[in-house]
Design a protein around this motif. Structure first.
Motif, PDB file in Angstrom:
ATOM      1  N   HIS A 337      97.870 -16.901   0.230  1.00 26.75           N
ATOM      2  CA  HIS A 337      98.680 -18.162   0.102  1.00 26.75           C
ATOM      3  C   HIS A 337      97.972 -18.986   1.231  1.00 26.75           C
ATOM      4  O   HIS A 337      97.686 -20.370   0.970  1.00 26.75           O
ATOM      5  CB  HIS A 337     100.075 -17.865   0.455  1.00 26.75           C
ATOM      6  N   VAL A 338      97.506 -18.227   2.472  1.00 28.10           N
ATOM      7  CA  VAL A 338      97.096 -19.120   3.410  1.00 28.10           C
ATOM      8  C   VAL A 338      95.669 -19.432   3.150  1.00 28.10           C
ATOM      9  O   VAL A 338      95.393 -20.894   3.483  1.00 28.10           O
ATOM     10  CB  VAL A 338      96.924 -18.096   4.831  1.00 28.10           C
ATOM     11  N   LEU A 339      94.941 -18.875   2.564  1.00 23.74           N
ATOM     12  CA  LEU A 339      93.592 -19.266   1.779  1.00 23.74           C
ATOM     13  C   LEU A 339      93.676 -20.489   1.153  1.00 23.74           C
ATOM     14  O   LEU A 339      92.819 -21.461   1.041  1.00 23.74           O
ATOM     15  CB  LEU A 339      92.913 -18.146   1.420  1.00 23.74           C
ATOM     16  N   ARG A 340      94.827 -20.357   0.288  1.00 25.59           N
ATOM     17  CA  ARG A 340      94.875 -21.553  -0.902  1.00 25.59           C
ATOM     18  C   ARG A 340      95.446 -22.944  -0.036  1.00 25.59           C
ATOM     19  O   ARG A 340      94.932 -23.894  -0.292  1.00 25.59           O
ATOM     20  CB  ARG A 340      95.976 -21.223  -1.722  1.00 25.59           C
ATOM     21  N   VAL A 341      96.180 -22.864   1.066  1.00 22.31           N
ATOM     22  CA  VAL A 341      96.756 -23.924   1.758  1.00 22.31           C
ATOM     23  C   VAL A 341      95.546 -24.431   2.505  1.00 22.31           C
ATOM     24  O   VAL A 341      95.049 -25.678   2.498  1.00 22.31           O
ATOM     25  CB  VAL A 341      97.748 -23.494   2.991  1.00 22.31           C
ATOM     26  N   LEU A 342      94.563 -23.588   2.985  1.00 25.88           N
ATOM     27  CA  LEU A 342      93.244 -24.131   3.834  1.00 25.88           C
ATOM     28  C   LEU A 342      92.332 -24.823   2.507  1.00 25.88           C
ATOM     29  O   LEU A 342      91.616 -25.640   3.040  1.00 25.88           O
ATOM     30  CB  LEU A 342      92.738 -22.920   4.322  1.00 25.88           C
ATOM     31  N   ASP A 343      92.390 -24.523   1.511  1.00 25.62           N
ATOM     32  CA  ASP A 343      91.315 -24.921   0.517  1.00 25.62           C
ATOM     33  C   ASP A 343      91.834 -26.478   0.291  1.00 25.62           C
ATOM     34  O   ASP A 343      90.870 -27.262  -0.264  1.00 25.62           O
ATOM     35  CB  ASP A 343      91.444 -24.057  -0.976  1.00 25.62           C
ATOM     36  N   GLN A 344      93.087 -26.397   0.207  1.00 28.02           N
ATOM     37  CA  GLN A 344      93.702 -27.941  -0.031  1.00 28.02           C
ATOM     38  C   GLN A 344      93.657 -28.921   1.186  1.00 28.02           C
ATOM     39  O   GLN A 344      93.943 -30.027   0.947  1.00 28.02           O
ATOM     40  CB  GLN A 344      95.066 -27.761  -0.715  1.00 28.02           C
ATOM     41  N   ALA A 345      93.514 -28.320   2.250  1.00 28.74           N
ATOM     42  CA  ALA A 345      93.967 -29.049   3.785  1.00 28.74           C
ATOM     43  C   ALA A 345      92.785 -29.841   4.031  1.00 28.74           C
ATOM     44  O   ALA A 345      93.240 -31.124   4.759  1.00 28.74           O
ATOM     45  CB  ALA A 345      94.037 -28.195   4.710  1.00 28.74           C
ATOM     46  N   GLY A 346      91.710 -29.673   3.694  1.00 26.83           N
ATOM     47  CA  GLY A 346      90.504 -30.837   4.104  1.00 26.83           C
ATOM     48  C   GLY A 346      90.288 -30.944   5.422  1.00 26.83           C
ATOM     49  O   GLY A 346      89.843 -31.770   6.032  1.00 26.83           O
ATOM     50  N   PHE A 347      90.515 -29.822   6.417  1.00 31.20           N
ATOM     51  CA  PHE A 347      90.103 -29.786   7.771  1.00 31.20           C
ATOM     52  C   PHE A 347      88.762 -29.819   8.022  1.00 31.20           C
ATOM     53  O   PHE A 347      88.030 -29.537   7.249  1.00 31.20           O
ATOM     54  CB  PHE A 347      90.749 -28.541   8.296  1.00 31.20           C
TER      55      PHE A 347
END
Length: 367
Positions: A337-347
């Motif tokens: 789940h964390v990796l999916r959030v990072l995929d969308q975060a655009g940091f």
């Protein structure tokens, strides 16, 4: 852990287009802590205060620790677009390490833990210095309680001297206050809930969210972002990745305490089983156990005098019921789940890479 030392100047850049050097960040944080505690030691000597108080905190910090909260704080600053001088973020990060010292020293008193980070717990050291016995036990716990209180006082002092921009100071202090409150509630739930409703998975997860997930992952990230002047979107992203990552971190810790690690870096322990600590692992075991296994778990877990052969029986039940495997699956699902959030975060790329590395470290560590 790197020994405490002056390290590099906190004004130096720790980020390039490719990576944030977390080893440099850690040395910077340790340098701030060493400078701060050295000044406290000098002040104690000048005012006639007992020198062993500062030394107790210093020894506790030097004993180890992953510095994950401090690292996340600085990475949060980068993720939110922090530029140039990272001194304020590093100082807030160092404050978090003193806060952790306070929380763990108090946690060990409440649990009467024998050790922390491979050394005797602070209250046990003070008890031994007083010669043992019931009076020494009471006074040692009281002394350690005060050492922990000073660590918290100093954590807040570091925070208040972080030279934050006026428009960001209120948000940073508000997040820090929220973190303190959440940890206190989580610790209360943990202390008052031990031994009751041990098969309640949701209650165990609630303790994790308050006591660990917010203070270990979510708030450190948000604090760093607040120093950088982040908006609501970044804060929300850090909540969406911080809470599941914090839960996974604690689930891994609970597994290590009972089973140790396959590589032998962490030996199986007895503390959680002797305390009857309300963990998700135990709740799963009780829920999946047959009546005979459930009776044995109820009889063995929570016994202060639990021996290794009895602990081995508990481990066997948690293994054969599938509780251990299911806990591993919970960790894996939260990490994904964390990796999916990072995929969308655009940091920024450097911050994204650092966050992915820290997420792996938080869920896969072995000691």
């Amino acid at each position: 852990m790197c020994p405490l030392g002056s390290g590099e100047s906190v004004t130096s850049s720790v980020v390039d287009a490719q990576a944030i050097d977390l080893r440099v960040v850690q040395r910077q944080v340790d340098g701030v802590l060493e400078d701060f505690l050295s000044e406290k030691a000098r002040a104690a000597t000048g005012r006639g205060h007992p020198p062993e108080v500062v030394q107790s905190v210093r020894d506790f910090l030097a004993a180890g620790g992953k510095r994950i909260r401090a690292l996340l704080c600085v990475v949060g600053w980068h993720a939110a677009g922090g530029q140039g001088d990272a001194a304020s973020a590093v100082r807030v990060a160092a404050s978090l390490e003193l806060f952790v010292a306070f929380a763990l020293i108090h946690d060990d008193i409440m649990d009467d833990s024998a050790s922390r980070r491979g050394r005797p717990a602070v209250h046990r050291v003070m008890r031994a210095q007083l010669g043992g016995g019931e009076r020494a036990e009471r006074l040692g716990a009281g002394g350690a309680l005060l050492v922990g209180n000073l660590a918290l006082t100093w954590a807040q002092e570091l925070l208040h001297t972080a030279r934050l921009e006026p428009g960001r100071q209120r948000l940073v202090h508000g997040l820090y206050d929220a973190m303190l409150e959440e940890v206190m509630y989580g610790q209360y739930l943990d202390v008052m809930g031990t031994g009751r409703g041990a098969d309640d998975i949701e209650a165990a997860l609630r303790i994790i969210r308050y006591k660990t997930a917010t203070a270990t992952i979510e708030r450190p990230l948000q604090l760093g972002a607040a120093v950088a002047g982040a908006g609501e979107a970044v804060m929300d992203t850090f909540t969406r990745l911080g809470l599941p990552l914090g839960e996974a971190f604690q689930l891994r810790d609970d597994l290590l305490d009972v089973f140790g690690s396959p590589d032998g870096a962490c030996a199986p322990g007895l503390s959680d089983l002797r305390e009857g600590k309300r963990t998700v692992l135990l709740a799963l075991g009780l829920g999946l156990a047959d009546p005979v296994q459930r009776e044995r778990l109820g009889h063995l877990v929570g016994r202060a005098a639990l021996e290794e052969r009895e602990a081995a029986e508990v481990r066997d039940i948690l293994q054969v019921t599938g509780a251990r495997e299911q806990t591993e699956r919970m960790i894996a699902s939260r990490y994904e789940h964390v990796l999916r959030v990072l995929d969308q975060a655009g940091f920024p790329q450097a911050a994204d890479r650092a966050l992915r590395g820290l997420a792996a470290k938080a869920t896969q560590y072995t000691s």
